[in-house]
Write an enzyme that holds these catalytic residues in place. Structure first.
Site, short mmCIF file in Angstrom:
data_model
loop_
_atom_site.label_atom_id
_atom_site.label_comp_id
_atom_site.label_asym_id
_atom_site.label_seq_id
_atom_site.Cartn_x
_atom_site.Cartn_y
_atom_site.Cartn_z
N TYR A 64 15.97 -25.19 -1.76
CA TYR A 64 15.89 -24.09 -2.72
C TYR A 64 15.73 -24.71 -4.10
O TYR A 64 16.50 -25.58 -4.50
CB TYR A 64 17.13 -23.20 -2.65
CG TYR A 64 17.38 -22.62 -1.28
CD1 TYR A 64 16.69 -21.50 -0.85
CD2 TYR A 64 18.31 -23.22 -0.42
CE1 TYR A 64 16.91 -20.97 0.41
CE2 TYR A 64 18.54 -22.70 0.83
CZ TYR A 64 17.84 -21.57 1.25
OH TYR A 64 18.05 -21.05 2.50
N ASP A 199 24.64 -15.42 6.80
CA ASP A 199 24.25 -15.93 5.49
C ASP A 199 24.57 -14.90 4.41
O ASP A 199 24.35 -13.70 4.58
CB ASP A 199 22.75 -16.23 5.50
CG ASP A 199 22.30 -16.97 4.25
OD1 ASP A 199 23.18 -17.56 3.60
OD2 ASP A 199 21.10 -16.94 3.94
N CYS A 231 25.59 -26.15 5.02
CA CYS A 231 25.09 -24.90 5.58
C CYS A 231 23.59 -24.92 5.35
O CYS A 231 22.95 -25.93 5.61
CB CYS A 231 25.79 -23.70 4.96
SG CYS A 231 25.79 -23.66 3.16
N ALA A 233 21.98 -23.92 2.15
CA ALA A 233 21.80 -24.46 0.80
C ALA A 233 22.90 -25.43 0.42
O ALA A 233 22.77 -26.15 -0.57
CB ALA A 233 21.74 -23.31 -0.21
N GLY A 234 23.97 -25.46 1.17
CA GLY A 234 25.08 -26.34 0.83
C GLY A 234 25.91 -25.82 -0.32
O GLY A 234 26.50 -26.62 -1.07
N CYS A 235 25.98 -24.48 -0.47
CA CYS A 235 26.71 -23.89 -1.61
C CYS A 235 27.81 -22.93 -1.16
O CYS A 235 29.00 -23.24 -1.32
CB CYS A 235 25.73 -23.15 -2.51
SG CYS A 235 24.44 -24.19 -3.23
N GLY A 236 27.40 -21.77 -0.64
CA GLY A 236 28.37 -20.70 -0.39
C GLY A 236 29.35 -21.01 0.71
O GLY A 236 30.56 -21.21 0.48
N ARG A 237 28.86 -21.05 1.95
CA ARG A 237 29.74 -21.32 3.07
C ARG A 237 30.34 -22.72 3.00
O ARG A 237 31.50 -22.94 3.35
CB ARG A 237 28.97 -21.13 4.38
CG ARG A 237 28.62 -19.68 4.65
CD ARG A 237 27.70 -19.53 5.84
NE ARG A 237 26.28 -19.69 5.46
CZ ARG A 237 25.25 -19.44 6.25
NH1 ARG A 237 25.47 -19.02 7.50
NH2 ARG A 237 24.01 -19.61 5.84
N GLN A 278 29.35 -18.81 -2.95
CA GLN A 278 28.18 -18.22 -3.58
C GLN A 278 28.26 -16.71 -3.78
O GLN A 278 27.54 -16.17 -4.62
CB GLN A 278 26.94 -18.56 -2.74
CG GLN A 278 25.63 -18.45 -3.47
CD GLN A 278 24.48 -19.05 -2.65
OE1 GLN A 278 24.63 -19.31 -1.46
NE2 GLN A 278 23.33 -19.25 -3.29
#
EC number: 3.1.3.48
Length: 780
Positions: A64, A199, A231, A233-237, A278
């Site tokens: 992203y 997601d 995950c 993007a490697g952000c939220g989860r 996120q």
């Protein structure tokens, strides 16, 4: 602040955050909007630059375009391969509890970054990989599959070869055992693949997430090497899992800060990895998951505390066995159990350790019983009340032979047949010795200064339990006491028990014999040779008091030092001389009625020293009348004593009495003049109950009962010159109180009439129940 309180405060705060504000938004949404504004500020103001990820050669490596690694925390690759020599990968280090590189938060590998992904795994010796997304979600590719399926051939991403050795299917996630080979070297690592986390959303239940994190930490407890979490993007989860695991490690280490909150935690994480946690739903999930962890930890604390208490009880029992073999002397008990206290009983030093409380109640009143049938006063409270230690019996030797506290118990007992039912009820209440002295009080009461050598520092109270007419057989003639007597003699304030025999008299061993005889072993019987007569014996090795017969009309004064007397007599008047004891605190000891047995260990206010060090006594005579009335038990909170002593009456009330002012006479110090007659009130005839409100409506019923009882009584009857305008039929105890001769209306006293049996127990009051109801057995 302790960890338990911190956890509770956080749980309460999370529950409060769910309530919406005036705009209809809860605190989760408001906090998350603040986080988003901060992240936007970081990007626009270039507070945390992402220059490396913006390079042209690295742009295609980003899944992203708006999720780029911060330069200050990005993972740099130094392991070179023939096809890849760049140091860039879209990944950041996130610090943990014990180190700055506890986690690697990275995006899901792209097809062109799988080799970079394995380079990072190999270079940083990663053992645990957590994947929080599926390969495809909502028809879009979210992550390249970088591992082979279980049972398939190994996959090669030159120069790395990956094999799947095992796969375990669990609720919502899989555990795969992967074998990574590079340049003839192989390493085994584990992949935790969570497959039910949508997601930009949260799973319906996060129990499986917590279970996966817990199992992950069983595979790797330390932070020596980072755990790789990704995950899409490697952000939220990814950020949510990092936040939960980080807080869990703090919790297990007992390092939750006092002002811990998830907002600050995620805000700091967002300075290390872009857009960690996120969405607002993920932000709320972290709060709920951490709150659940805290609740479970509180339960563990409670279980652990209960185990500590159980272990402490076991230690007490063990130390009790040891102490019975090796007795010690300790004057001051420690503030926490096991507490030890030394006592001298019959000249032997014994150590007693308080035991945990037993379920059976404390026996209230002493009755004749064979030896070892029931616990005596030395063991009753030890076995039944761990937190209010028992009274301790002491024998203090003097120049002459020491008088045994229980010397009057050595005679055999005979019970009349007509009183068998009454004695059975008494036997059910077990026994408690009436003659005892307190030398030591537990530290938990906070007593005042004690002089353990010569002074008796507690106000003593008494209980009387009998089943036949009792009168005072003898009252001693005045005998001057030397000021240098050993006031600490253990025979002070000892009382002879009231009991029932075939005849109506009780023969009391003369106090002269106690002086000349050796100290006998402690008996278990009461002196019951004759029926019905009650004598309060105040004897000692040096201050024995002869007891003349009052029934012949000889009323005399009792001159004593630091003594408290009760007269039970059929004589119209009884004149008892009470000394004004000289003490620094000007306290006045008083006798409690049988219903208000003063437990020294339950007194709210500590008793002070009752006498001078030289034993000087200033005498003052007080006339005390013997009126015929019922045992009064009216509830009142007034106390006449300047020394505040709250009796531990089983009815849980103080006993108040009033004096009759209508038939008052001038108080005379001579022995011939009659004293003023007390005035009774309806409240004084009501039995003490669990309620403070006196039952005035039952006054007439009590009057009729008492008149009928007076006709039935066979014993001694008060003289006609007693001016009593209240019905007779009860037993009135007069208290010898340090005070001026006149009695005020607020003074506590109990009228005495020997026409009734001296049955002053809760179950038998003058032979019949006199109250509105039967007192419950819980009073005892």
């Amino acid at each position: 602040m302790e960890q338990v309180e911190i956890l509770r405060k956080f749980i309460q705060r999370v529950q409060a955050m769910k309530s919406p504000d005036h705009n209809g938004e809860d605190n989760f949404a408001r906090d998350f909007m603040r986080l988003r504004r901060l992240s936007t500020k970081y990007r626009t103001e270039k507070i945390y630059p992402t220059a490396t990820g913006e390079k042209e050669e690295n742009v295609k490596k980003n899944r992203y375009k708006d999720i780029l690694p911060f330069d200050h925390s990005r993972v740099k690759l130094t392991l070179k391969t023939p096809s890849q020599d760049s140091d860039y990968i879209n990944a950041n280090f996130i610090k943990g509890v014990y180190g700055p590189k506890a986690y690697v938060a990275t995006q899901g590998p792209l097809a062109n970054t799988v080799i970079d992904f394995w380079r990072m795994i190999w270079e940083y010796n990663v053992v645990i990989i957590v994947m929080a997304c599926r390969e495809f979600e909502m028809g879009r590719k979210k992550c390249e599959r970088y591992w082979p399926l279980y049972g398939e051939d190994p996959i090669t991403f030159a120069p790395f070869k990956i094999s799947c050795e095992d796969e375990q299917a669990r609720t919502d996630y899989f555990i795969r055992t992967l074998l990574l080979e590079f340049q003839n070297e192989s390493r085994r690592l584990y992949q935790f693949h969570y497959v039910n986390w949508p997601d930009h959303d949260v799973p319906s239940s996060f129990d499986s997430i917590l279970d996966m994190i817990s199992l992950m930490r069983k595979y790797q407890e330390h932070e020596d090497v980072p755990i790789c979490i990704h995950c899409s993007a490697g952000c939220g989860r990814t950020g949510a899992i990092c936040a939960i695991d980080y807080t869990w490690n703090l919790l297990k280490a007992g390092k939750i800060p006092e002002e811990f909150n998830v907002f600050n935690l995620i805000q700091e994480m967002r300075t290390q990895r872009h857009s960690a946690v996120q969405t607002k739903e993920q932000y709320e999930l972290v709060h709920r998951a951490i709150a659940q962890l805290f609740e479970k930890q509180l339960q563990l604390y409670e279980i652990h505390g209960a185990q500590k208490i159980a272990d402490g009880v076991n230690e007490i029992n063990t130390e009790n066995m040891v102490s019975s073999i090796e007795p010690e002397k300790q004057d001051s008990p420690p503030p926490k159990p096991p507490r030890t206290r030394s006592c001298l009983v019959e000249g032997d030093a014994k150590e007693e350790i308080l035991q945990p409380p037993e379920p059976h109640p404390v026996p209230p009143i002493l009755t004749p019983s064979p030896p070892s049938a029931f616990p005596t006063v030395t063991t009753v409270w030890q076995d039944n009340d761990r937190y209010h230690p028992k009274p301790v019996l002491h024998m203090v030797s003097s120049e002459q032979h020491s008088a045994d506290l229980n010397r009057n118990y050595s005679k055999s007992t005979e019970l009349p047949g007509k009183n068998e039912s009454t004695i059975e009820q008494i036997d059910k209440k077990l026994e408690r010795n009436l003659s005892f002295e307190i030398k030591k009080v537990p530290l938990q009461e906070g007593p005042k200064s004690f002089d353990g050598n010569t002074l008796l520092n507690r106000g003593h109270a008494i209980k009387i339990k009998s089943a036949s007419p009792c009168i005072a057989d003898k009252i001693s003639k005045p005998q001057e006491l030397s000021s240098d007597l050993n006031v600490g003699d253990t025979s002070q304030n000892s009382c002879v028990d009231c009991s029932v025999t075939q005849s109506n008299k009780v023969s009391v061993t003369p106090p002269e014999e106690s002086q000349n005889s050796d100290t006998p072993p402690r008996p278990d019987r009461l002196p019951l040779d004759e029926k019905g007569h009650v004598t309060w014996s105040f004897h000692g090795p040096e201050n024995a008091i002869p007891i003349p017969d009052l029934s012949e009309g000889n009323s005399s004064d009792i001159n004593y030092q630091t003594r408290k007397t009760v007269s039970l007599t059929p004589s119209p008047t009884t004149q008892v001389e009470t000394p004004d004891l000289v003490d620094h605190d000007n306290t006045s000891p008083l006798f409690r009625t049988p219903l208000s047995f003063t437990n020294p260990l339950h007194s709210d206010d500590s008793d002070s020293d009752e006498r001078n060090s030289d034993g000087a006594v200033t005498q003052n005579k007080t006339n005390i009348s013997t009126a015929s009335a019922t045992v009064s038990a009216a509830t009142s909170t007034e106390s006449i004593s300047t020394r505040k002593v709250l009796p531990m009456s089983i009815a849980r009330h103080n006993i108040a009495g009033t004096t009759h002012s209508g038939a008052e006479k001038d108080v005379d110090v001579s022995e011939d003049s009659p004293p003023p007659l007390p005035e009774r009130t309806p409240e004084s005839f009501v039995l003490a109950s669990e309620h403070n409100t006196p039952v005035r409506s039952e006054w007439s019923e009590l009057q009729s009962q008492e008149r009928s009882e007076q006709k039935k009584s066979e014993g001694l009857i008060t003289s006609e010159n007693e001016k009593c305008d209240h019905p007779a039929g009860g037993i009135h105890y007069e208290m010898c109180i340090e005070c001026p001769p006149t009695f005020s209306d607020k003074r506590e006293q109990i009228s005495e009439n020997p026409t009734e049996a001296t049955d002053i127990g809760f179950g038998n009051r003058c032979g019949k129940p006199k109250g509105p109801r039967d007192p419950p057995s819980e009073w005892t």
